[in-house]
Design a protein around this motif. Structure first.
Motif, PDB file in Angstrom:
ATOM      1  N   LEU A   1      26.133  24.223  13.444  1.00  0.00           N
ATOM      2  CA  LEU A   1      25.888  23.627  14.758  1.00  0.00           C
ATOM      3  C   LEU A   1      26.575  24.424  15.867  1.00  0.00           C
ATOM      4  N   ILE A   2      27.826  24.803  15.620  1.00  0.00           N
ATOM      5  CA  ILE A   2      28.552  25.611  16.605  1.00  0.00           C
ATOM      6  C   ILE A   2      27.886  26.974  16.753  1.00  0.00           C
ATOM      7  N   GLY A   3      27.482  27.573  15.650  1.00  0.00           N
ATOM      8  CA  GLY A   3      26.833  28.889  15.691  1.00  0.00           C
ATOM      9  C   GLY A   3      25.522  28.863  16.454  1.00  0.00           C
ATOM     10  N   TRP A   4      24.685  27.848  16.216  1.00  0.00           N
ATOM     11  CA  TRP A   4      23.414  27.758  16.939  1.00  0.00           C
ATOM     12  C   TRP A   4      23.626  27.463  18.423  1.00  0.00           C
ATOM     13  N   THR A   5      24.650  26.683  18.722  1.00  0.00           N
ATOM     14  CA  THR A   5      24.976  26.428  20.133  1.00  0.00           C
ATOM     15  C   THR A   5      25.414  27.720  20.813  1.00  0.00           C
ATOM     16  N   ALA A   6      26.250  28.484  20.132  1.00  0.00           N
ATOM     17  CA  ALA A   6      26.694  29.765  20.673  1.00  0.00           C
ATOM     18  C   ALA A   6      25.516  30.713  20.877  1.00  0.00           C
ATOM     19  N   ALA A   7      24.595  30.733  19.924  1.00  0.00           N
ATOM     20  CA  ALA A   7      23.417  31.588  20.049  1.00  0.00           C
ATOM     21  C   ALA A   7      22.552  31.170  21.234  1.00  0.00           C
ATOM     22  N   ALA A   8      22.389  29.867  21.429  1.00  0.00           N
ATOM     23  CA  ALA A   8      21.598  29.376  22.572  1.00  0.00           C
ATOM     24  C   ALA A   8      22.276  29.742  23.893  1.00  0.00           C
ATOM     25  N   LEU A   9      23.593  29.632  23.933  1.00  0.00           N
ATOM     26  CA  LEU A   9      24.321  30.038  25.142  1.00  0.00           C
ATOM     27  C   LEU A   9      24.162  31.534  25.410  1.00  0.00           C
ATOM     28  N   MET A  10      24.132  32.333  24.340  1.00  0.00           N
ATOM     29  CA  MET A  10      23.949  33.779  24.496  1.00  0.00           C
ATOM     30  C   MET A  10      22.583  34.081  25.098  1.00  0.00           C
ATOM     31  N   VAL A  11      21.547  33.401  24.623  1.00  0.00           N
ATOM     32  CA  VAL A  11      20.205  33.589  25.176  1.00  0.00           C
ATOM     33  C   VAL A  11      20.189  33.200  26.651  1.00  0.00           C
ATOM     34  N   ALA A  12      20.822  32.082  26.977  1.00  0.00           N
ATOM     35  CA  ALA A  12      20.881  31.646  28.380  1.00  0.00           C
ATOM     36  C   ALA A  12      21.625  32.658  29.232  1.00  0.00           C
ATOM     37  N   THR A  13      22.678  33.260  28.679  1.00  0.00           N
ATOM     38  CA  THR A  13      23.432  34.282  29.410  1.00  0.00           C
ATOM     39  C   THR A  13      22.548  35.484  29.728  1.00  0.00           C
ATOM     40  N   PHE A  14      21.797  35.941  28.746  1.00  0.00           N
ATOM     41  CA  PHE A  14      20.923  37.089  28.971  1.00  0.00           C
ATOM     42  C   PHE A  14      19.765  36.764  29.902  1.00  0.00           C
ATOM     43  N   ALA A  15      19.396  35.503  30.006  1.00  0.00           N
ATOM     44  CA  ALA A  15      18.289  35.104  30.872  1.00  0.00           C
ATOM     45  C   ALA A  15      18.687  35.011  32.345  1.00  0.00           C
ATOM     46  N   CYS A  16      19.978  35.009  32.624  1.00  0.00           N
ATOM     47  CA  CYS A  16      20.444  34.889  34.017  1.00  0.00           C
ATOM     48  C   CYS A  16      20.138  36.152  34.807  1.00  0.00           C
ATOM     49  N   ARG A  17      19.712  35.948  36.039  1.00  0.00           N
ATOM     50  CA  ARG A  17      19.465  37.075  36.930  1.00  0.00           C
ATOM     51  C   ARG A  17      20.661  37.370  37.823  1.00  0.00           C
TER      52      ARG A  17
ATOM     53  N   THR B   1      24.756  37.403  38.655  1.00  0.00           N
ATOM     54  CA  THR B   1      26.042  37.511  37.978  1.00  0.00           C
ATOM     55  C   THR B   1      26.872  36.252  38.144  1.00  0.00           C
ATOM     56  N   ARG B   2      26.801  35.618  39.309  1.00  0.00           N
ATOM     57  CA  ARG B   2      27.634  34.432  39.541  1.00  0.00           C
ATOM     58  C   ARG B   2      27.248  33.281  38.611  1.00  0.00           C
ATOM     59  N   HIS B   3      26.027  33.287  38.092  1.00  0.00           N
ATOM     60  CA  HIS B   3      25.610  32.280  37.117  1.00  0.00           C
ATOM     61  C   HIS B   3      25.831  32.770  35.684  1.00  0.00           C
ATOM     62  N   MET B   4      25.750  34.087  35.498  1.00  0.00           N
ATOM     63  CA  MET B   4      25.870  34.650  34.166  1.00  0.00           C
ATOM     64  C   MET B   4      27.296  34.579  33.626  1.00  0.00           C
TER      65      MET B   4
ATOM     66  N   PRO C   1      29.984  32.478  34.051  1.00  0.00           N
ATOM     67  CA  PRO C   1      30.451  31.241  33.415  1.00  0.00           C
ATOM     68  C   PRO C   1      29.741  30.973  32.081  1.00  0.00           C
ATOM     69  N   LEU C   2      28.474  31.328  32.005  1.00  0.00           N
ATOM     70  CA  LEU C   2      27.760  31.181  30.732  1.00  0.00           C
ATOM     71  C   LEU C   2      28.324  32.132  29.680  1.00  0.00           C
ATOM     72  N   ALA C   3      28.671  33.351  30.094  1.00  0.00           N
ATOM     73  CA  ALA C   3      29.244  34.318  29.155  1.00  0.00           C
ATOM     74  C   ALA C   3      30.589  33.821  28.630  1.00  0.00           C
ATOM     75  N   VAL C   4      31.401  33.222  29.500  1.00  0.00           N
ATOM     76  CA  VAL C   4      32.681  32.658  29.067  1.00  0.00           C
ATOM     77  C   VAL C   4      32.434  31.512  28.074  1.00  0.00           C
ATOM     78  N   SER C   5      31.475  30.654  28.387  1.00  0.00           N
ATOM     79  CA  SER C   5      31.131  29.554  27.473  1.00  0.00           C
ATOM     80  C   SER C   5      30.636  30.095  26.136  1.00  0.00           C
ATOM     81  N   THR C   6      29.841  31.151  26.185  1.00  0.00           N
ATOM     82  CA  THR C   6      29.350  31.793  24.968  1.00  0.00           C
ATOM     83  C   THR C   6      30.510  32.329  24.139  1.00  0.00           C
ATOM     84  N   ASN C   7      31.451  33.022  24.798  1.00  0.00           N
ATOM     85  CA  ASN C   7      32.613  33.543  24.085  1.00  0.00           C
ATOM     86  C   ASN C   7      33.396  32.420  23.419  1.00  0.00           C
ATOM     87  N   LEU C   8      33.628  31.328  24.140  1.00  0.00           N
ATOM     88  CA  LEU C   8      34.374  30.209  23.569  1.00  0.00           C
ATOM     89  C   LEU C   8      33.640  29.600  22.375  1.00  0.00           C
TER      90      LEU C   8
END
Length: 120
Positions: free
Chosen positions: A8-24, A26-29, A31-38
């Motif tokens: 569950l944690i792994g799939w959540t992290a993967a979904a956050l990674m996809v959301a990070t790459f989808a950001c156009r 930087t100011r939105h990317m 915080p998502l990257a930090v969440s992905t790292n965590l």
């Protein structure tokens, strides 16, 4: 087939990674990257995946630093924050995770390792 906590944690992290790459923007990317790292740090710890854990422990301060730059706080942090010391601490923590239990902790804690000496 049931999903365990690590999955569950792994799939959540993967979904956050996809959301990070989808950001156009930087100011939105960032915080998502930090969440992905965590999330990946949690996944790496729960599933005991040292490469994942070490990678995201190293990426977290970089993403935090870049996020503060986006917020305009970088000048304050440059004056009052020792990033080199933080990176050394994280590198030491990562190395200690990799050698835990094999009796070589004294080598790493007794002298600076080559990796720590290479940090800027």
């Amino acid at each position: 087939m049931t999903m365990g906590h690590a999955d569950l944690i792994g799939w959540t992290a993967a979904a956050l990674m996809v959301a990070t790459f989808a950001c156009r923007e930087t100011r939105h990317m960032r915080p998502l990257a930090v969440s992905t790292n965590l999330a990946f740090i949690g996944y790496g710890a729960v599933a005991w995946l040292p490469p994942v854990l070490v990678l995201h422990l190293l990426l977290l301060p970089i993403n935090l630093w870049r996020w503060t730059e986006c917020l305009g706080a970088s000048e304050f942090l440059k004056r009052h924050f020792n990033a080199r010391l933080l990176l050394r601490g994280i590198a030491l923590a990562c190395l200690s995770l990799l050698v835990a239990g094999d009796g070589s902790e004294s080598v790493i804690f007794g002298n600076e390792s080559a990796l720590i000496r290479l940090l800027p």
